[in-house]
Design an enzyme around this catalytic site. Structure first.
Site, PDB file in Angstrom:
ATOM      1  N   GLY A 122       0.790  -1.847   0.041  1.00 18.83           N
ATOM      2  CA  GLY A 122      -0.122   0.155  -0.241  1.00 18.83           C
ATOM      3  C   GLY A 122       0.562   1.396   0.009  1.00 18.83           C
ATOM      4  O   GLY A 122       1.886   1.883   0.869  1.00 18.83           O
ATOM      5  N   SER A 123       0.689   2.350  -0.945  1.00 15.78           N
ATOM      6  CA  SER A 123       1.629   3.606  -1.452  1.00 15.78           C
ATOM      7  C   SER A 123       0.762   3.829  -2.499  1.00 15.78           C
ATOM      8  O   SER A 123      -0.076   4.132  -2.898  1.00 15.78           O
ATOM      9  CB  SER A 123       3.069   3.160  -1.340  1.00 15.78           C
ATOM     10  OG  SER A 123       2.867   1.479  -2.822  1.00 15.78           O
TER      11      SER A 123
END
Length: 232
Positions: A189-190
């Protein structure tokens, strides 16, 4: 083509960065089976998700001078003018920025948006607020790359998210990269920001789904004007 060959052709290979994580999840699953089989099956599901997360599919990159492709899979979360991080040394005036948010279900292998030379790589420690928030550009842990190409300089910023705790770089300063070449990965997640030269208009819209190495996000040669969009 046999059924088995057909299935294999639809499965993306797993990046080597994921092997240690998959191994740990698989070992934990075996221990959970020993404790209680329903927990073991839950561990199997998590292990399969981990393998899916670290997938590294082949991409077909359009090759033409001036084309800028998406560096990441995910949702185009922001298309705005913003001041780039100071470490990129791109000046203090706002530049066109395309932000792509990667959920935990997106492929997290990042690719070079264009062919050029990596002039600068700067790692910056920081917080781990949600990468979907605009303040993550300044507050979060990030890895900034400056890529020079035919007189243009593009900033690519890998931003760690709420869950991500490590940004992995596959390239070094001074290296030459091809458009669509793998340049790094952010775990779990980024977001990736692309800073375009002044006057270059993005060709994507907020909410659009981008595919790393394939989706054209800008044209430095000004071969195409800014697009209009419609959402059904």
């Amino acid at each position: 083509m046999s059924v088995l060959a057909s299935i294999r052709s639809q499965l993306a290979p797993v990046h080597r960065e994921g092997f240690p994580f998959i191994g740990v999840f698989a070992l934990v699953s075996l221990l959970l089976f020993w404790l209680w089989s329903p927990l073991g099956w839950l561990g199997v599901v998590v292990t399969l998700w981990c393998a899916y997360f670290f997938r590294d599919p082949a991409r077909v990159t359009p090759l033409r001078e001036g084309i800028v492709v998406a560096p990441a899979d995910g949702r185009v979360s922001r298309v705005i003018d913003a001041v780039p991080p100071k470490e990129l040394e791109l000046g203090e005036r706002p530049l066109p920025r395309v932000s792509i948010f990667m959920s935990v279900f997106d492929c997290h292998v990042n690719r070079s948006p264009l062919a050029g030379k990596v002039e600068r790589i700067i790692y910056h420690t920081g917080a781990f607020v949600s990468a979907d928030l605009d303040k993550a550009s300044e507050s979060n842990e990030r890895n900034s790359l400056l890529i020079a190409s035919n007189g243009h300089r593009i900033g690519v910023v890998q931003i760690a998210g709420l869950v991500a705790r490590r940004i992995v770089s596959f390239v070094r300063e001074g290296a030459s990269v091809a458009a669509g070449e793998r340049i790094g990965m952010i775990r779990f997640g980024s977001r990736v920001d692309v800073y375009l030269p002044a006057g270059v208009r993005p060709l994507v819209a907020e909410g659009q789904t981008a595919i790393a190495g394939e989706t054209v996000i800008a044209d430095l040669a000004a071969g195409e004007t800014q697009r209009s969009f419609r959402m059904d």
